[in-house]
Design a protein around this motif. Structure first.
Motif, PDB file in Angstrom:
ATOM      1  N   PRO A 232       5.435  38.184  10.420  1.00 37.89           N
ATOM      2  CA  PRO A 232       5.526  38.843   8.859  1.00 37.89           C
ATOM      3  C   PRO A 232       6.562  39.980   8.512  1.00 37.89           C
ATOM      4  O   PRO A 232       6.634  40.276   7.432  1.00 37.89           O
ATOM      5  N   GLU A 233       7.037  40.412   9.549  1.00 36.35           N
ATOM      6  CA  GLU A 233       7.933  41.591   9.539  1.00 36.35           C
ATOM      7  C   GLU A 233       9.255  41.348   9.264  1.00 36.35           C
ATOM      8  O   GLU A 233      10.221  42.009   9.155  1.00 36.35           O
ATOM      9  N   LEU A 234       9.537  39.828   9.647  1.00 30.09           N
ATOM     10  CA  LEU A 234      11.133  39.340   9.419  1.00 30.09           C
ATOM     11  C   LEU A 234      11.326  38.663   8.256  1.00 30.09           C
ATOM     12  O   LEU A 234      10.297  38.222   7.647  1.00 30.09           O
ATOM     13  N   LEU A 235      12.680  38.892   7.826  1.00 29.60           N
ATOM     14  CA  LEU A 235      12.991  38.240   6.467  1.00 29.60           C
ATOM     15  C   LEU A 235      13.050  36.636   6.741  1.00 29.60           C
ATOM     16  O   LEU A 235      12.912  36.106   7.773  1.00 29.60           O
ATOM     17  N   ALA A 236      12.867  35.731   5.828  1.00 26.70           N
ATOM     18  CA  ALA A 236      12.956  34.399   6.039  1.00 26.70           C
ATOM     19  C   ALA A 236      14.040  34.007   6.603  1.00 26.70           C
ATOM     20  O   ALA A 236      14.109  33.146   7.251  1.00 26.70           O
ATOM     21  N   THR A 237      15.245  34.461   6.512  1.00 26.05           N
ATOM     22  CA  THR A 237      16.422  34.282   6.727  1.00 26.05           C
ATOM     23  C   THR A 237      16.580  34.352   8.475  1.00 26.05           C
ATOM     24  O   THR A 237      17.404  33.752   9.135  1.00 26.05           O
ATOM     25  N   ASP A 238      15.688  35.089   8.882  1.00 26.89           N
ATOM     26  CA  ASP A 238      15.719  35.594  10.220  1.00 26.89           C
ATOM     27  C   ASP A 238      14.678  34.628  11.250  1.00 26.89           C
ATOM     28  O   ASP A 238      14.755  34.638  12.494  1.00 26.89           O
ATOM     29  N   GLN A 239      13.888  33.661  10.613  1.00 25.18           N
ATOM     30  CA  GLN A 239      12.927  33.081  11.127  1.00 25.18           C
ATOM     31  C   GLN A 239      12.958  31.508  10.794  1.00 25.18           C
ATOM     32  O   GLN A 239      11.884  30.913  10.639  1.00 25.18           O
ATOM     33  N   ARG A 240      14.152  31.219  10.092  1.00 26.07           N
ATOM     34  CA  ARG A 240      13.810  29.557   9.723  1.00 26.07           C
ATOM     35  C   ARG A 240      14.055  28.835  11.049  1.00 26.07           C
ATOM     36  O   ARG A 240      14.682  28.899  12.039  1.00 26.07           O
ATOM     37  N   ILE A 241      13.471  27.728  10.864  1.00 21.31           N
ATOM     38  CA  ILE A 241      13.198  26.761  11.901  1.00 21.31           C
ATOM     39  C   ILE A 241      13.857  25.437  11.462  1.00 21.31           C
ATOM     40  O   ILE A 241      13.589  24.882  10.612  1.00 21.31           O
ATOM     41  N   ALA A 242      14.961  24.856  12.126  1.00 15.23           N
ATOM     42  CA  ALA A 242      15.738  23.539  11.797  1.00 15.23           C
ATOM     43  C   ALA A 242      14.771  22.454  12.301  1.00 15.23           C
ATOM     44  O   ALA A 242      13.577  22.741  13.008  1.00 15.23           O
ATOM     45  N   ARG A 243      15.035  21.298  11.637  1.00 14.69           N
ATOM     46  CA  ARG A 243      14.302  19.974  12.112  1.00 14.69           C
ATOM     47  C   ARG A 243      14.087  19.738  13.733  1.00 14.69           C
ATOM     48  O   ARG A 243      12.894  19.478  13.881  1.00 14.69           O
ATOM     49  N   ALA A 244      15.042  19.810  14.177  1.00 16.37           N
ATOM     50  CA  ALA A 244      15.187  19.573  15.623  1.00 16.37           C
ATOM     51  C   ALA A 244      14.146  20.663  16.268  1.00 16.37           C
ATOM     52  O   ALA A 244      13.411  20.268  17.310  1.00 16.37           O
ATOM     53  N   GLU A 245      14.283  21.803  15.832  1.00 15.47           N
ATOM     54  CA  GLU A 245      13.507  22.870  16.448  1.00 15.47           C
ATOM     55  C   GLU A 245      12.060  22.559  16.207  1.00 15.47           C
ATOM     56  O   GLU A 245      11.094  22.897  17.141  1.00 15.47           O
ATOM     57  N   PHE A 246      11.746  22.223  14.948  1.00 12.90           N
ATOM     58  CA  PHE A 246      10.153  21.919  14.817  1.00 12.90           C
ATOM     59  C   PHE A 246       9.970  20.672  15.475  1.00 12.90           C
ATOM     60  O   PHE A 246       8.782  20.691  16.007  1.00 12.90           O
ATOM     61  N   ASP A 247      10.457  19.704  15.732  1.00 11.74           N
ATOM     62  CA  ASP A 247      10.229  18.565  16.421  1.00 11.74           C
ATOM     63  C   ASP A 247       9.833  19.047  18.044  1.00 11.74           C
ATOM     64  O   ASP A 247       9.030  18.496  18.347  1.00 11.74           O
ATOM     65  N   LEU A 248      10.644  19.803  18.451  1.00 12.40           N
ATOM     66  CA  LEU A 248      10.582  20.412  19.975  1.00 12.40           C
ATOM     67  C   LEU A 248       9.192  21.171  19.780  1.00 12.40           C
ATOM     68  O   LEU A 248       8.228  20.927  20.809  1.00 12.40           O
ATOM     69  N   LEU A 249       8.754  22.053  18.876  1.00 15.60           N
ATOM     70  CA  LEU A 249       7.810  22.850  18.861  1.00 15.60           C
ATOM     71  C   LEU A 249       6.526  21.764  18.811  1.00 15.60           C
ATOM     72  O   LEU A 249       5.214  22.018  19.354  1.00 15.60           O
ATOM     73  N   MET A 250       6.580  20.637  17.942  1.00 11.49           N
ATOM     74  CA  MET A 250       5.374  19.785  17.707  1.00 11.49           C
ATOM     75  C   MET A 250       5.138  18.970  18.746  1.00 11.49           C
ATOM     76  O   MET A 250       3.936  18.815  19.123  1.00 11.49           O
ATOM     77  N   GLN A 251       6.193  18.580  19.704  1.00 11.52           N
ATOM     78  CA  GLN A 251       5.633  18.094  20.969  1.00 11.52           C
ATOM     79  C   GLN A 251       5.095  19.182  21.881  1.00 11.52           C
ATOM     80  O   GLN A 251       4.169  18.579  22.532  1.00 11.52           O
ATOM     81  N   VAL A 252       5.300  20.178  21.985  1.00  9.19           N
ATOM     82  CA  VAL A 252       4.487  21.211  22.773  1.00  9.19           C
ATOM     83  C   VAL A 252       3.146  21.102  22.193  1.00  9.19           C
ATOM     84  O   VAL A 252       2.151  21.324  22.949  1.00  9.19           O
ATOM     85  N   ALA A 253       2.808  21.408  21.016  1.00 10.07           N
ATOM     86  CA  ALA A 253       1.692  21.357  20.273  1.00 10.07           C
ATOM     87  C   ALA A 253       0.872  20.131  20.447  1.00 10.07           C
ATOM     88  O   ALA A 253      -0.490  20.300  20.967  1.00 10.07           O
ATOM     89  N   ALA A 254       1.443  19.115  20.597  1.00  9.23           N
ATOM     90  CA  ALA A 254       0.760  17.822  20.842  1.00  9.23           C
ATOM     91  C   ALA A 254       0.388  17.679  22.419  1.00  9.23           C
ATOM     92  O   ALA A 254      -0.477  16.819  22.465  1.00  9.23           O
ATOM     93  N   ARG A 255       1.051  18.254  23.133  1.00  8.60           N
ATOM     94  CA  ARG A 255       0.553  18.300  24.542  1.00  8.60           C
ATOM     95  C   ARG A 255      -0.545  19.002  24.877  1.00  8.60           C
ATOM     96  O   ARG A 255      -1.443  18.842  25.629  1.00  8.60           O
ATOM     97  N   TYR A 256      -0.564  20.015  24.148  1.00 12.71           N
ATOM     98  CA  TYR A 256      -1.801  21.337  24.536  1.00 12.71           C
ATOM     99  C   TYR A 256      -2.837  21.118  23.818  1.00 12.71           C
ATOM    100  O   TYR A 256      -3.912  21.602  24.095  1.00 12.71           O
ATOM    101  N   TYR A 257      -2.910  20.599  22.453  1.00 14.51           N
ATOM    102  CA  TYR A 257      -3.883  20.474  21.430  1.00 14.51           C
ATOM    103  C   TYR A 257      -4.338  19.116  20.913  1.00 14.51           C
ATOM    104  O   TYR A 257      -3.342  18.273  20.949  1.00 14.51           O
ATOM    105  N   ARG A 258      -5.591  19.053  20.871  1.00 16.47           N
ATOM    106  CA  ARG A 258      -5.926  17.629  20.114  1.00 16.47           C
ATOM    107  C   ARG A 258      -5.902  17.591  18.630  1.00 16.47           C
ATOM    108  O   ARG A 258      -5.846  16.423  17.972  1.00 16.47           O
TER     109      ARG A 258
END
Length: 425
Positions: free
Chosen positions: A272-298
Motif C-alpha cells: 500500500p506504500e507504492l504508487l499504482a505505477t510501481d506495482q502494476r502486473i502484466a498478464r503474463a506475470e499474473f498467469d505465472l503467479l496464478m500457477q504458483v497459487a494453484a500449486r500451493y492452495y486449493r
C-alpha cells in the motif's frame, strides 16, 4: 422431596413468545430476539424462581412443541418430572425384608438351566456409520429434551446451518478461484475477502489464499495479521519460477505470504506504500503467479482493485470460477454492482456465465439500516444466482478482521455467503 410440595411454574410458548406464570400466580410475557432461544429463556426464568425459593421448582410447558413437565434446579439443570416420579414410586414399593434374597419362580422339577432363556443379541450402532447433521445438531434445549427421552428434531435453521457448513467444508479436484469485485471503493471487498477466506479455511481445513489483487493501495494487509516476513506480491514475482520447480517444497511459499493464526488462511499482500505505477502486473506475470497459487492452495480468493481495465483485473476474471459482488446499503454502491454485471454480460460468454452465477452480498453498514439493506437486496434476485445479507456488526467496522469476533448471527451470514459461492464451484 415430593413433587407435590415443590413450587410450580407454567409457560405457554408460541413461536418466539411465551407467557410465564410464577408459583404465586403472576404472569409475565417473555419475548426472544432472533438470535435467542425462547425455551432456554423460559428455563432460565424458572431457575430464577428456584434460586428465590431455595429449592427446585416444577415447570409445566405447553405450546407448539407439545406439553412437558420438568423439574428445574437453581443452576438451570433440567430433570424430567415423570422420570423422577417413577424413581420415587419404585423406592417406596421396594420391600426391605427381601433385600439380598433371590426370588425364584421355576416350576417343581425344573432346573435352573432349563428356566433360563438365551439372551437376545444386543442392538448396537455400526462403527462405520458417519454422524449425520441431525445428530451433530442436538445441542441446547433440543439436546436436553432428547437426553430426557423427548427426542426433538433439529430446527430448520439448524439443518440449514449444518448443510452450509458441509458445503464449505468439501474439497475439489484442483484449485478453485473466487473473485470479490465491485468497481466502487468502500463497498466491503476487503472485508468480504477476509471473511470468506476464514470460512473456507476454518471449515475446510486451510490451504486457502486471500490474494490482494490491487494496483492502487490494497488494504487487505492492514486488516489482517503480518506473518514472519515483511513480504508482498512484488517479492514473490521474481521467485515464482523457483516455486514451480519440482524440487520446491510446500513450505517455501511461507516466506511470501502472511498466515492468519486464528482463521488459518494465508494472505498475499500488495504494497500500500507504492504508487499504482510501481506495482502494476502484466498478464503474463499474473498467469505465472496464478500457477504458483494453484500449486500451493486449493482455494484462492481475490480482493480486487477498482480499476476494471487493468490487466491483472481482467486476468483475474478469466481465472475465476465464481464472483462475489459486495455492496453496502447505498444506491451508488448497488448501482456500481449492477453496472458491473451488465458489462460482464457484454464482454464474452464466460464472463456472462460468471455474472449470471454471481453472489451479491449486501452489508448493513449501520445499526439502523436493516430496511435499506433489504431494499437493496430485493433489487438483485432476478439478476444473479444468490443474494445474501450481512447484519450490522461493530467487529466489521474497523481493526482486525477475524471470524471469531463476530456475533453468532453475523458469522452464520458469512457461512451462508461462502456456501452460496461454493455451490457455484
Amino acid at each position: 422431596m415430593s413433587l407435590d410440595t415443590r413450587p410450580r411454574t407454567y409457560a405457554t410458548i408460541s413461536g418466539p413468545i411465551a407467557t410465564f406464570t410464577t408459583p404465586d400466580g403472576r404472569t409475565e410475557p417473555i419475548a426472544a430476539a432472533p438470535d435467542e432461544d425462547i425455551r432456554q429463556m423460559v428455563v432460565e426464568r424458572a431457575a430464577d424462581e428456584a434460586r428465590r425459593s431455595g429449592i427446585p421448582v416444577e415447570l409445566v410447558t405447553t405450546g407448539d412443541r407439545g406439553d412437558h413437565h420438568f423439574v428445574i434446579s437453581a443452576d438451570a439443570t433440567i430433570t424430567d418430572a415423570s422420570v423422577e416420579a417413577n424413581i420415587s414410586e419404585s423406592t417406596e414399593a421396594t420391600d426391605p425384608s427381601q433385600e439380598g434374597k433371590e426370588v425364584s419362580e421355576q416350576a417343581p422339577g425344573q432346573t435352573s438351566a432349563q428356566s433360563s432363556s438365551v439372551p437376545e443379541p444386543r442392538a448396537r450402532a455400526s462403527f462405520i456409520t458417519a454422524p449425520s447433521a441431525t445428530e451433530q445438531s442436538q445441542s441446547g434445549w433440543r439436546g436436553i429434551l432428547t437426553r430426557l427421552g423427548f427426542p426433538v428434531g433439529p430446527s430448520r435453521a439448524v439443518m440449514d446451518r449444518a448443510e452450509n457448513e458441509r458445503v464449505v467444508s468439501q474439497q475439489w479436484a484442483g484449485c478453485r478461484a473466487i473473485a470479490v469485485v465491485n468497481g466502487k471503493g468502500g463497498v466491503g471487498k476487503t472485508m468480504t475477502t477476509a471473511m470468506i477466506s476464514a470460512v473456507f479455511a476454518r471449515y475446510g481445513g486451510g490451504n486457502v489464499l486471500a490474494w490482494d489483487n490491487n494496483d492502487t493501495r490494497g488494504t487487505l494487509g492492514w486488516r489482517t495479521e503480518q506473518g514472519l516476513y515483511d513480504t508482498t506480491i512484488r517479492d514473490l514475482l521474481p521467485v515464482a519460477a523457483e516455486l514451480l520447480a519440482p524440487k520446491a517444497s510446500v513450505s517455501d511459499i511461507t516466506r511470501f505470504v502472511h498466515h492468519q493464526t486464528i482463521d488459518r488462511y494465508d494472505v498475499l499482500r500488495s504494497n500500500p506504500e507504492l504508487l499504482a505505477t510501481d506495482q502494476r502486473i502484466a498478464r503474463a506475470e499474473f498467469d505465472l503467479l496464478m500457477q504458483v497459487a494453484a500449486r500451493y492452495y486449493r482455494v484462492v480468493i481475490f480482493d480486487s482493485g477498482n480499476d476494471e481495465s487493468a490487466d491483472r483485473w481482467l486476468r483475474m476474471i478469466d481465472s475465476s470460477h465464481q464472483l462475489i459482488i459486495p455492496t453496502i446499503a447505498a444506491p451508488e454502491s448497488a448501482e456500481s454492482a449492477a453496472l458491473l454485471l451488465d458489462a460482464l454480460r457484454q464482454r464474452d460468454e464466460r464472463s456472462r456465465h460468471l455474472a449470471d452465477n454471481a453472489v451479491i452480498v449486501v452489508t448493513q453498514a449501520e445499526s439502523g439500516g436493516a430496511a435499506a439493506a433489504a431494499a437493496i437486496a430485493d433489487g438483485f434476485p432476478d439478476q444473479v444466482r444468490a443474494v445474501e445479507r450481512i447484519p450490522f456488526d461493530r467487529s466489521l467496522k474497523s481493526g482486525a478482521l477475524r471470524l471469531g469476533d463476530l456475533r453468532a448471527a453475523t458469522k452464520d451470514a458469512w457461512v451462508r455467503v461462502a456456501a452460496a459461492a461454493a455451490r457455484g464451484l
